[in-house]
Motif scaffolding. Structure first.
Motif, PDB file in Angstrom:
ATOM      1  N   MET A   7       0.835  -1.210   0.000  1.00  0.00           N
ATOM      2  CA  MET A   7       0.000   0.000   0.000  1.00  0.00           C
ATOM      3  C   MET A   7       0.866   1.255   0.000  1.00  0.00           C
ATOM      4  SD  MET A   7      -3.077  -0.814  -0.396  1.00  0.00           S
ATOM      5  CE  MET A   7      -3.744   0.804  -0.150  1.00  0.00           C
ATOM      6  N   ARG A   8       1.915   1.273   0.819  1.00  0.00           N
ATOM      7  CA  ARG A   8       2.812   2.432   0.841  1.00  0.00           C
ATOM      8  C   ARG A   8       3.488   2.596  -0.522  1.00  0.00           C
ATOM      9  NH1 ARG A   8       4.022   0.159   5.846  1.00  0.00           N
ATOM     10  NH2 ARG A   8       5.950  -0.721   5.026  1.00  0.00           N
ATOM     11  N   GLY A   9       3.890   1.477  -1.125  1.00  0.00           N
ATOM     12  CA  GLY A   9       4.511   1.516  -2.445  1.00  0.00           C
ATOM     13  C   GLY A   9       3.564   2.039  -3.508  1.00  0.00           C
ATOM     14  N   VAL A  10       2.309   1.614  -3.431  1.00  0.00           N
ATOM     15  CA  VAL A  10       1.287   2.081  -4.386  1.00  0.00           C
ATOM     16  C   VAL A  10       1.107   3.587  -4.259  1.00  0.00           C
ATOM     17  CG1 VAL A  10      -1.197   2.041  -4.875  1.00  0.00           C
ATOM     18  CG2 VAL A  10       0.048  -0.106  -4.590  1.00  0.00           C
ATOM     19  N   GLU A  11       0.945   4.068  -3.037  1.00  0.00           N
ATOM     20  CA  GLU A  11       0.728   5.497  -2.813  1.00  0.00           C
ATOM     21  C   GLU A  11       1.922   6.315  -3.303  1.00  0.00           C
ATOM     22  OE1 GLU A  11      -2.039   7.008  -1.824  1.00  0.00           O
ATOM     23  OE2 GLU A  11      -3.049   5.079  -1.597  1.00  0.00           O
ATOM     24  N   TRP A  12       3.121   5.868  -2.969  1.00  0.00           N
ATOM     25  CA  TRP A  12       4.334   6.590  -3.355  1.00  0.00           C
ATOM     26  C   TRP A  12       4.478   6.634  -4.871  1.00  0.00           C
ATOM     27  CZ3 TRP A  12       8.864   5.079  -5.850  1.00  0.00           C
ATOM     28  CH2 TRP A  12       9.908   6.002  -5.792  1.00  0.00           C
ATOM     29  N   LEU A  13       4.299   5.495  -5.516  1.00  0.00           N
ATOM     30  CA  LEU A  13       4.469   5.423  -6.964  1.00  0.00           C
ATOM     31  C   LEU A  13       3.364   6.185  -7.689  1.00  0.00           C
ATOM     32  CD1 LEU A  13       6.449   4.170  -8.941  1.00  0.00           C
ATOM     33  CD2 LEU A  13       5.021   2.136  -8.988  1.00  0.00           C
ATOM     34  N   ALA A  14       2.128   6.060  -7.235  1.00  0.00           N
ATOM     35  CA  ALA A  14       0.991   6.740  -7.880  1.00  0.00           C
ATOM     36  C   ALA A  14       1.119   8.256  -7.792  1.00  0.00           C
ATOM     37  CB  ALA A  14      -0.321   6.287  -7.256  1.00  0.00           C
ATOM     38  N   PRO A 110       2.795  -2.114  -8.219  1.00  0.00           N
ATOM     39  CA  PRO A 110       3.940  -2.656  -7.495  1.00  0.00           C
ATOM     40  C   PRO A 110       3.719  -4.059  -6.924  1.00  0.00           C
ATOM     41  CG  PRO A 110       3.371  -0.469  -6.681  1.00  0.00           C
ATOM     42  CD  PRO A 110       2.301  -0.882  -7.633  1.00  0.00           C
ATOM     43  N   TYR A 111       2.495  -4.533  -6.931  1.00  0.00           N
ATOM     44  CA  TYR A 111       2.191  -5.801  -6.275  1.00  0.00           C
ATOM     45  C   TYR A 111       1.911  -6.969  -7.225  1.00  0.00           C
ATOM     46  CZ  TYR A 111      -2.304  -3.644  -7.198  1.00  0.00           C
ATOM     47  OH  TYR A 111      -3.352  -3.009  -7.804  1.00  0.00           O
ATOM     48  N   ARG A 112       1.985  -6.733  -8.551  1.00  0.00           N
ATOM     49  CA  ARG A 112       1.785  -7.845  -9.481  1.00  0.00           C
ATOM     50  C   ARG A 112       2.382  -7.531 -10.849  1.00  0.00           C
ATOM     51  NH1 ARG A 112      -2.590  -6.475 -12.895  1.00  0.00           N
ATOM     52  NH2 ARG A 112      -4.073  -5.112 -11.874  1.00  0.00           N
ATOM     53  N   GLU A 113       2.694  -8.591 -11.575  1.00  0.00           N
ATOM     54  CA  GLU A 113       3.218  -8.476 -12.928  1.00  0.00           C
ATOM     55  C   GLU A 113       2.072  -8.105 -13.869  1.00  0.00           C
ATOM     56  OE1 GLU A 113       4.997 -11.538 -16.257  1.00  0.00           O
ATOM     57  OE2 GLU A 113       5.263 -12.002 -14.142  1.00  0.00           O
ATOM     58  N   TRP A 119       7.933  -5.509 -11.453  1.00  0.00           N
ATOM     59  CA  TRP A 119       8.879  -4.931 -10.515  1.00  0.00           C
ATOM     60  C   TRP A 119       9.729  -6.064  -9.966  1.00  0.00           C
ATOM     61  CZ3 TRP A 119       9.883   0.032 -10.022  1.00  0.00           C
ATOM     62  CH2 TRP A 119       8.920   0.939 -10.452  1.00  0.00           C
ATOM     63  N   ILE A 120      11.035  -5.997 -10.200  1.00  0.00           N
ATOM     64  CA  ILE A 120      11.947  -6.967  -9.582  1.00  0.00           C
ATOM     65  C   ILE A 120      12.070  -6.606  -8.114  1.00  0.00           C
ATOM     66  CG2 ILE A 120      14.290  -7.882  -9.558  1.00  0.00           C
ATOM     67  CD1 ILE A 120      14.520  -6.993 -12.502  1.00  0.00           C
ATOM     68  N   ILE A 121      12.218  -5.321  -7.855  1.00  0.00           N
ATOM     69  CA  ILE A 121      12.214  -4.788  -6.491  1.00  0.00           C
ATOM     70  C   ILE A 121      11.192  -3.662  -6.492  1.00  0.00           C
ATOM     71  CG2 ILE A 121      13.562  -3.704  -4.657  1.00  0.00           C
ATOM     72  CD1 ILE A 121      16.064  -4.858  -6.103  1.00  0.00           C
ATOM     73  N   PRO A 122      10.020  -3.903  -5.928  1.00  0.00           N
ATOM     74  CA  PRO A 122       8.990  -2.855  -5.948  1.00  0.00           C
ATOM     75  C   PRO A 122       9.332  -1.728  -4.983  1.00  0.00           C
ATOM     76  CG  PRO A 122       8.189  -4.792  -4.796  1.00  0.00           C
ATOM     77  CD  PRO A 122       9.545  -5.134  -5.314  1.00  0.00           C
ATOM     78  N   PRO A 123       8.809  -0.538  -5.242  1.00  0.00           N
ATOM     79  CA  PRO A 123       9.010   0.560  -4.297  1.00  0.00           C
ATOM     80  C   PRO A 123       8.362   0.196  -2.965  1.00  0.00           C
ATOM     81  CG  PRO A 123       7.709   1.267  -6.205  1.00  0.00           C
ATOM     82  CD  PRO A 123       8.000  -0.171  -6.378  1.00  0.00           C
ATOM     83  N   ASP A 124       9.015   0.584  -1.881  1.00  0.00           N
ATOM     84  CA  ASP A 124       8.487   0.235  -0.553  1.00  0.00           C
ATOM     85  C   ASP A 124       7.689   1.374   0.069  1.00  0.00           C
ATOM     86  OD1 ASP A 124      10.416   2.064   0.193  1.00  0.00           O
ATOM     87  OD2 ASP A 124      11.682   0.615   1.245  1.00  0.00           O
ATOM     88  N   GLY A 125       7.598   2.500  -0.622  1.00  0.00           N
ATOM     89  CA  GLY A 125       6.814   3.620  -0.121  1.00  0.00           C
ATOM     90  C   GLY A 125       7.601   4.592   0.734  1.00  0.00           C
TER      91      GLY A 125
END
Length: 169
Positions: A7-14, A110-113, A119-125
């Motif tokens: 969720m943090r990764g999604v928010e940060w990337l979005a 960030p949570y699925r292909e 993402w080999i290493i997804p953003p962690d937010g």
């Protein structure tokens, strides 16, 4: 079930999208990717896949060089490293592309292909990115190792030649 880190990764990337809400809806309900603007929160250094995967391997083996977010495009055979926005001039090399301000990159959630993107290493937010000097070190080291490996495979050691006909008394 949603992982808090996802969720943090999604928010940060979005946040890099023109419309963060629409971006998250597309990831949640869509089957593809969204285009995100580079240059504001991060730039992308795109390198050939073999080089990128070798560099990531080097980064993972050193606890002091924890890698930041990395994206793989399997159809284009490229790996993209997210790093802080900065000058293009420092990133030069065969097949190396620096993507910065005024450019857009495709991003899966960030949570699925999604198709050929993952993402080999997804953003962690947290906003953690690759450290440019460390990334440069790993790419140079990986390039040297790959060059050495290819040289060995192209020129395998030959067995010692038998001496020419020798006439012994």
């Amino acid at each position: 079930m949603w992982n808090p880190a996802w969720m943090r990764g999604v928010e940060w990337l979005a946040a890099a999208a023109a419309d963060p809400r629409a971006c998250k809806r597309q990831w949640e309900h869509g089957t593809g990717f969204v285009l995100l603007e580079a240059g504001r929160y991060w730039n992308v250094l795109s390198v050939p896949e073999e080089l990128g995967l070798s560099a990531l391997d080097m980064l993972w083996h050193d606890p002091l060089r924890v890698p930041g977010p990395a994206l793989r495009h399997s159809k284009a055979h490229r790996v993209g490293f997210l790093l802080p926005p900065g000058p293009v001039a420092q990133w030069v090399g065969a097949g190396v592309r620096h993507v910065g301000k005024g450019s857009w990159i495709p991003s899966p959630p960030p949570y699925r292909e999604t198709g050929h993107l993952e993402w080999i290493i997804p953003p962690d937010g947290t906003g953690a990115l690759h450290i440019p000097d460390v990334l440069e070190w790993s790419l140079r080291s990986a390039a040297r190792a790959l060059t050495a490996s290819k040289t060995i495979h192209q020129n395998p050691a030959r067995p010692l030649a038998e001496p020419a006909d020798c006439h012994h008394p």
